[in-house]
Design a protein around this motif. Structure first.
Motif, mmCIF file in Angstrom:
data_model
loop_
_atom_site.group_PDB
_atom_site.id
_atom_site.type_symbol
_atom_site.label_atom_id
_atom_site.label_comp_id
_atom_site.label_asym_id
_atom_site.label_seq_id
_atom_site.Cartn_x
_atom_site.Cartn_y
_atom_site.Cartn_z
ATOM 1 N N ARG A 2 34.104 -17.174 43.093
ATOM 2 C CA ARG A 2 33.581 -18.533 43.123
ATOM 3 C C ARG A 2 32.571 -18.695 41.987
ATOM 4 O O ARG A 2 31.634 -17.910 41.861
ATOM 5 C CB ARG A 2 32.921 -18.831 44.460
ATOM 6 C CG ARG A 2 32.277 -20.232 44.535
ATOM 7 C CD ARG A 2 31.794 -20.524 45.943
ATOM 8 N NE ARG A 2 32.932 -20.662 46.846
ATOM 9 C CZ ARG A 2 32.831 -20.527 48.179
ATOM 10 N NH1 ARG A 2 31.679 -20.227 48.736
ATOM 11 N NH2 ARG A 2 33.914 -20.678 48.928
ATOM 12 N N LEU A 3 32.777 -19.718 41.151
ATOM 13 C CA LEU A 3 31.867 -20.043 40.069
ATOM 14 C C LEU A 3 31.099 -21.300 40.456
ATOM 15 O O LEU A 3 31.714 -22.316 40.806
ATOM 16 C CB LEU A 3 32.639 -20.278 38.772
ATOM 17 C CG LEU A 3 33.538 -19.135 38.302
ATOM 18 C CD1 LEU A 3 34.331 -19.536 37.073
ATOM 19 C CD2 LEU A 3 32.715 -17.879 38.019
ATOM 20 N N ARG A 4 29.775 -21.235 40.382
ATOM 21 C CA ARG A 4 28.950 -22.373 40.804
ATOM 22 C C ARG A 4 28.039 -22.805 39.660
ATOM 23 O O ARG A 4 27.415 -21.976 39.001
ATOM 24 C CB ARG A 4 28.094 -21.997 42.020
ATOM 25 C CG ARG A 4 28.910 -21.556 43.220
ATOM 26 C CD ARG A 4 28.075 -21.400 44.472
ATOM 27 N NE ARG A 4 27.014 -20.416 44.367
ATOM 28 C CZ ARG A 4 26.430 -19.833 45.412
ATOM 29 N NH1 ARG A 4 26.818 -20.152 46.651
ATOM 30 N NH2 ARG A 4 25.467 -18.943 45.238
ATOM 31 N N THR A 5 27.975 -24.126 39.452
ATOM 32 C CA THR A 5 27.060 -24.698 38.484
ATOM 33 C C THR A 5 26.734 -26.115 38.921
ATOM 34 O O THR A 5 27.519 -26.736 39.653
ATOM 35 C CB THR A 5 27.661 -24.706 37.067
ATOM 36 O OG1 THR A 5 26.732 -25.290 36.151
ATOM 37 C CG2 THR A 5 28.955 -25.494 37.025
ATOM 38 N N ASP A 6 25.573 -26.616 38.495
ATOM 39 C CA ASP A 6 25.181 -27.970 38.907
ATOM 40 C C ASP A 6 25.616 -29.025 37.888
ATOM 41 O O ASP A 6 25.185 -30.178 37.964
ATOM 42 C CB ASP A 6 23.674 -28.057 39.148
ATOM 43 C CG ASP A 6 22.860 -27.661 37.921
ATOM 44 O OD1 ASP A 6 23.466 -27.431 36.848
ATOM 45 O OD2 ASP A 6 21.621 -27.589 38.039
ATOM 46 N N VAL A 11 32.066 -28.294 35.528
ATOM 47 C CA VAL A 11 33.007 -28.030 36.609
ATOM 48 C C VAL A 11 34.375 -28.611 36.265
ATOM 49 O O VAL A 11 35.421 -27.965 36.429
ATOM 50 C CB VAL A 11 32.494 -28.611 37.946
ATOM 51 C CG1 VAL A 11 33.613 -28.596 38.996
ATOM 52 C CG2 VAL A 11 31.289 -27.819 38.441
ATOM 53 N N VAL A 31 30.669 -14.103 43.921
ATOM 54 C CA VAL A 31 30.072 -15.413 43.643
ATOM 55 C C VAL A 31 29.234 -15.296 42.377
ATOM 56 O O VAL A 31 28.463 -14.344 42.204
ATOM 57 C CB VAL A 31 29.182 -15.888 44.814
ATOM 58 C CG1 VAL A 31 28.503 -17.216 44.461
ATOM 59 C CG2 VAL A 31 30.006 -16.038 46.088
ATOM 60 N N ASP A 33 26.703 -17.643 39.822
ATOM 61 C CA ASP A 33 25.969 -18.879 39.542
ATOM 62 C C ASP A 33 25.741 -19.003 38.043
ATOM 63 O O ASP A 33 25.292 -18.049 37.389
ATOM 64 C CB ASP A 33 24.627 -18.882 40.275
ATOM 65 C CG ASP A 33 24.806 -19.046 41.775
ATOM 66 O OD1 ASP A 33 25.484 -20.000 42.181
ATOM 67 O OD2 ASP A 33 24.265 -18.211 42.534
ATOM 68 N N HIS A 81 27.233 -10.543 43.842
ATOM 69 C CA HIS A 81 26.677 -11.800 43.358
ATOM 70 C C HIS A 81 26.156 -11.611 41.938
ATOM 71 O O HIS A 81 25.622 -10.552 41.592
ATOM 72 C CB HIS A 81 25.537 -12.280 44.260
ATOM 73 C CG HIS A 81 24.972 -13.608 43.851
ATOM 74 N ND1 HIS A 81 23.897 -13.714 43.005
ATOM 75 C CD2 HIS A 81 25.350 -14.872 44.160
ATOM 76 C CE1 HIS A 81 23.624 -14.998 42.806
ATOM 77 N NE2 HIS A 81 24.483 -15.720 43.493
ATOM 78 N N ARG A 83 24.673 -13.903 38.142
ATOM 79 C CA ARG A 83 24.163 -15.139 37.559
ATOM 80 C C ARG A 83 24.332 -15.048 36.051
ATOM 81 O O ARG A 83 24.393 -13.942 35.476
ATOM 82 C CB ARG A 83 22.683 -15.341 37.892
ATOM 83 C CG ARG A 83 21.749 -14.334 37.241
ATOM 84 C CD ARG A 83 20.289 -14.600 37.552
ATOM 85 N NE ARG A 83 19.418 -13.681 36.809
ATOM 86 C CZ ARG A 83 18.894 -13.921 35.626
ATOM 87 N NH1 ARG A 83 19.171 -15.086 35.013
ATOM 88 N NH2 ARG A 83 18.109 -13.047 35.027
#
Length: 260
Positions: A2-6, A11, A31, A33, A81, A83
């Motif tokens: 899972r790749l997460r960014t705001d 995205v 995961v 971030d 995890h 980052r």
């Protein structure tokens, strides 16, 4: 993973880039971030030199750290995890993901190899060699019923006593991602262009040297280096590694498909 960014824009860009390799996972294995940054001078606090294009991979306690001019990433293999602080570039993200997979696959007995791989007749074949040896060419010549897993980066991993090749979203000269498939790995070919189509057997030591020369590996770490070497020996002992000299003509695939 899972790749997460705001960043909604990034995205959307990732969705387009990894189309065909996306899915839903309530509990992903890993995961990551992502913090996007233009890399102003404060990036130097993470040891980033914005003008540097070489990769540095090292351990800091339990953490893996990866540095290049356009990103800094940390990965905790215990918590699964990580980052990253990186420029908003899909190419930077590609690099982070590739390097991360070299670490993950090494621990699983697998490898990310600079090789094309094609599935024909339900079997996967990997083709490796120096730049210009013909990795993309052999993919272009593949039969119409075949499936190109990648013309750039081959994802190889043992499962239940057999090695499998997986499609990857990374593309080379073909300019398109591979197919999201997997198939048993039937063999690895060290490519060379010539005046005839010929397959030659390699000695065990030559087979391991050919694999080691083309496995992507960046970490300056003795324990992981030994693991990568052991993985190459294990692969060469269970999957045929041969030299393929070929004329750039589709008939070469008649000889490949005829291999036991």
């Amino acid at each position: 993973m899972r790749l997460r960014t705001d960043s909604p824009e990034f995205v959307a860009e990732m969705r387009g880039r990894f189309d065909g390799f996306l899915g839903d996972a309530a509990q992903p294995d890993h995961v990551f971030d992502i913090e996007l940054t233009p890399f102003l001078p404060e990036a130097e606090r993470d040891g980033i030199d914005a003008h540097k294009d070489t990769v540095e991979v090292s351990r800091n306690g339990a953490l893996w750290q990866v540095r290049r001019g356009d990103f800094f990433a940390e990965w905790d293999p215990l918590s699964h995890h990580g980052r990253a602080r990186m420029v908003p570039s899909p190419y930077s993200l590609d690099s982070v993901i590739r390097i991360l997979h070299t670490l993950l696959l090494a621990e699983q007995g697998g490898m990310l190899m600079h090789a094309s791989s094609v599935v024909s007749g339900g079997r996967a074949w990997a083709f490796t060699g120096v730049s210009g040896a013909g990795k993309t060419t052999i993919s272009r010549l593949a039969p119409t019923h075949s499936h190109i897993l990648t013309d750039e980066m081959s994802f190889l991993r043992p499962e239940d006593g057999r090695y499998f090749a997986y499609g990857t979203p990374f593309s080379g000269e073909l300019g398109r991602p591979g197919e999201n498939l997997r198939a048993p790995l039937a063999g690895v070919f060290l490519l060379a262009k010539g005046q005839e189509n010929r397959i030659d057997t390699l000695t065990p030591s030559a087979a391991v040297r050919a694999l080691m020369a083309n496995i992507l590996y960046f970490a300056n770490d003795d324990a992981l280096t030994a693991r990568v070497f052991d993985n190459a020996i294990a692969l060469a002992s269970r999957v045929p590694v041969r030299k393929l000299t070929f004329v750039p003509d589709a008939h070469v695939w008649d000889m490949i498909d005829a291999q036991p």
